[in-house]
Design an enzyme around this catalytic site. Structure first.
Site, PDB file in Angstrom:
ATOM      1  N   ARG A 100      25.102  32.667  19.662  1.00  0.00           N
ATOM      2  CA  ARG A 100      26.355  31.431  19.177  1.00  0.00           C
ATOM      3  C   ARG A 100      27.674  32.033  19.766  1.00  0.00           C
ATOM      4  NH1 ARG A 100      28.547  31.425  13.099  1.00  0.00           N
ATOM      5  NH2 ARG A 100      27.050  29.569  12.968  1.00  0.00           N
ATOM      6  N   HIS A 127      26.593  22.162  16.758  1.00  0.00           N
ATOM      7  CA  HIS A 127      26.148  23.332  15.891  1.00  0.00           C
ATOM      8  C   HIS A 127      24.750  22.155  15.613  1.00  0.00           C
ATOM      9  CE1 HIS A 127      25.571  25.741  13.144  1.00  0.00           C
ATOM     10  NE2 HIS A 127      26.153  26.105  12.358  1.00  0.00           N
ATOM     11  N   GLN A 130      22.659  23.641  12.013  1.00  0.00           N
ATOM     12  CA  GLN A 130      23.353  23.087  10.786  1.00  0.00           C
ATOM     13  C   GLN A 130      23.202  21.845  10.784  1.00  0.00           C
ATOM     14  OE1 GLN A 130      25.383  25.162   8.293  1.00  0.00           O
ATOM     15  NE2 GLN A 130      24.743  23.241   7.462  1.00  0.00           N
ATOM     16  N   ASP A 218      34.921  20.154   6.976  1.00  0.00           N
ATOM     17  CA  ASP A 218      33.939  21.015   7.468  1.00  0.00           C
ATOM     18  C   ASP A 218      35.485  21.894   7.605  1.00  0.00           C
ATOM     19  OD1 ASP A 218      33.326  24.029   8.549  1.00  0.00           O
ATOM     20  OD2 ASP A 218      32.515  22.659  10.717  1.00  0.00           O
ATOM     21  N   CYS A 258      29.134  22.885   5.625  1.00  0.00           N
ATOM     22  CA  CYS A 258      28.230  24.023   6.482  1.00  0.00           C
ATOM     23  C   CYS A 258      29.245  25.508   5.692  1.00  0.00           C
ATOM     24  CB  CYS A 258      28.264  23.755   7.373  1.00  0.00           C
ATOM     25  SG  CYS A 258      30.196  23.736   8.459  1.00  0.00           S
ATOM     26  N   ARG A 286      19.664  25.889   5.194  1.00  0.00           N
ATOM     27  CA  ARG A 286      18.998  26.640   7.141  1.00  0.00           C
ATOM     28  C   ARG A 286      18.407  27.386   6.961  1.00  0.00           C
ATOM     29  NH1 ARG A 286      24.278  27.347   9.607  1.00  0.00           N
ATOM     30  NH2 ARG A 286      22.477  27.409  11.344  1.00  0.00           N
TER      31      ARG A 286
HETATM   32  N1  NVA Z   1      33.562  24.482  12.592  1.00  0.00           N
HETATM   33  C1  NVA Z   1      33.244  25.669  12.009  1.00  0.00           C
HETATM   34  C2  NVA Z   1      31.563  25.594  11.534  1.00  0.00           C
HETATM   35  C3  NVA Z   1      31.605  27.241  10.991  1.00  0.00           C
HETATM   36  C4  NVA Z   1      29.976  27.175  10.878  1.00  0.00           C
HETATM   37  C5  NVA Z   1      33.179  27.242  13.201  1.00  0.00           C
HETATM   38  O1  NVA Z   1      32.725  26.126  14.528  1.00  0.00           O
HETATM   39  O2  NVA Z   1      33.951  27.884  13.163  1.00  0.00           O
HETATM   40  N1   CP Z   2      27.877  27.483   8.423  1.00  0.00           N
HETATM   41  C1   CP Z   2      27.408  27.958   9.388  1.00  0.00           C
HETATM   42  O1   CP Z   2      27.019  28.434  10.575  1.00  0.00           O
HETATM   43  O2   CP Z   2      27.489  29.387   8.775  1.00  0.00           O
HETATM   44  P1   CP Z   2      27.812  30.941   9.144  1.00  0.00           P
HETATM   45  O3   CP Z   2      28.737  30.406   9.981  1.00  0.00           O
HETATM   46  O4   CP Z   2      27.938  32.005   8.680  1.00  0.00           O
HETATM   47  O5   CP Z   2      26.769  31.390  10.048  1.00  0.00           O
END
Ligand code: NVA
Ligand code: CP
Length: 300
Positions: A100, A127, A130, A218, A258, A286
């Protein structure tokens, strides 16, 4: 051949279907196995995570492997050791990476310099884990995607991009409603359209909501964009998924997110807590989807 999952496109048409069906099967049978027996998977997380971290770690455990969690703060990554060196070191001891991070180019660098499979656990660009999991959440309710209408209402962010990419392989109609200035990756959108995806971009959230079977949103400021929060709250006015917007959707339409969610911003408290909300099924899925993705990537 090393199988990476850096973006939905890495799966290809056949892989996307195969992983979806396998995830459903793994869920239905509460699958445990030894697919990862004797294997170590490194998880490099440069951003916060609850669901992704937990579902990967639990999934690795259920498949008989070991996970090693690494952050920049606790490794030499935070002291500027080049990623390409880290990739080569990791590959000497481990059997895969789950990453990540910020720029997609960092994932590409790990792929280039490492020699073990890399799974994208979220970048600024996408993502994919997800979205595959969200597709499972739709699939277990409405397995025929042909007549399905999916709406994306909000920021043209990593989630939106991966939805657009998924529409290449899954035949739902995707309507993406974003305010001007917050578009998804337009090159990707054009590519998806030219590859047969039924996807369109609109500016009006009501247009996207009308007749939709699933309404997705989101946060308005993703991780790394915290300083833009106030500006974004202004830009996304009218994009809150509330009861009025849900009322335009198809009968029995579902709300998807998500998580984590900001109630009162992109979704109202009422919709979030309503019977239409399937956000915790998404969170559960997930786990099942990560297992299917890891089987696809790590057990070759
Ligand atoms: N769009 C959000 C998704 C978090 C799971 C982010 O990147 O923070
Ligand atoms: N939806 C998602 O990726 O959640 P987290 O940021 O908690 O991993």
């Amino acid at each position: 051949m090393t199988r990476h999952f850096t973006r939905i496109r890495d799966l290809g048409q056949e892989g996307a279907r195969q992983v979806l069906v396998r995830a459903k099967e793994m869920k239905d049978t509460a699958f445990r196995g030894d697919i990862l027996a004797g294997k170590s998977i490194v998880m490099i997380f440069e951003k916060a995570s609850t669901r992704t971290r937990l579902s990967f770690e639990v999934g690795i455990n259920q498949l008989g492997g070991k996970s090693i969690f690494m952050t920049p703060a606790e490794s030499q990554l935070g002291r500027s050791e080049p990623l390409r060196d880290t990739a080569r070191v990791i590959s000497r001891y481990n059997d895969g990476m789950v990453v990540r991070t910020f720029g997609q180019e960092k994932i590409d660098e790990l792929v280039k310099y490492g020699s073990v499979p890399v799974i994208n656990a979220l970048t600024d660009q996408g993502h994919p884990c997800q979205i595959m999991s969200d597709i499972l959440t739709m699939y277990e309710r409405t397995p025929d995607f042909e007549s399905l209408r999916v709406a994306w209402i909000g920021d043209g962010n990593n989630m939106a991009n991966s939805w657009i990419e998924a529409a290449i392989y899954f035949p739902f109609e995707l309507t993406v409603a974003v305010p001007e200035g917050y578009d998804p990756d337009m090159n990707l959108l054009v590519f998806a359209q030219s590859s047969g995806a039924k996807v369109r971009l609109v500016r009006d959230p009501e247009e996207a909501a009308k007749g939709a079977h699933y309404i997705n949103t989101d946060v308005w400021a993703s991780m790394g964009q915290e300083a833009e929060q106030a500006r974004r709250e202004v830009a996304f006015k009218g994009f809150c998924v509330d009861s009025a917007l849900m009322a335009l959707a198809a009968p029995n339409a579902k709300f998807m997110h998500c998580l984590p969610a900001h109630r009162g911003e992109e979704v109202s408290e009422e919709v979030f807590e309503s019977d239409a909300s399937i956000v915790f099924d998404q969170a559960e899925n997930r786990l099942h989807m990560q297992k299917a993705i890891m089987e696809w990537a790590f057990s070759e």
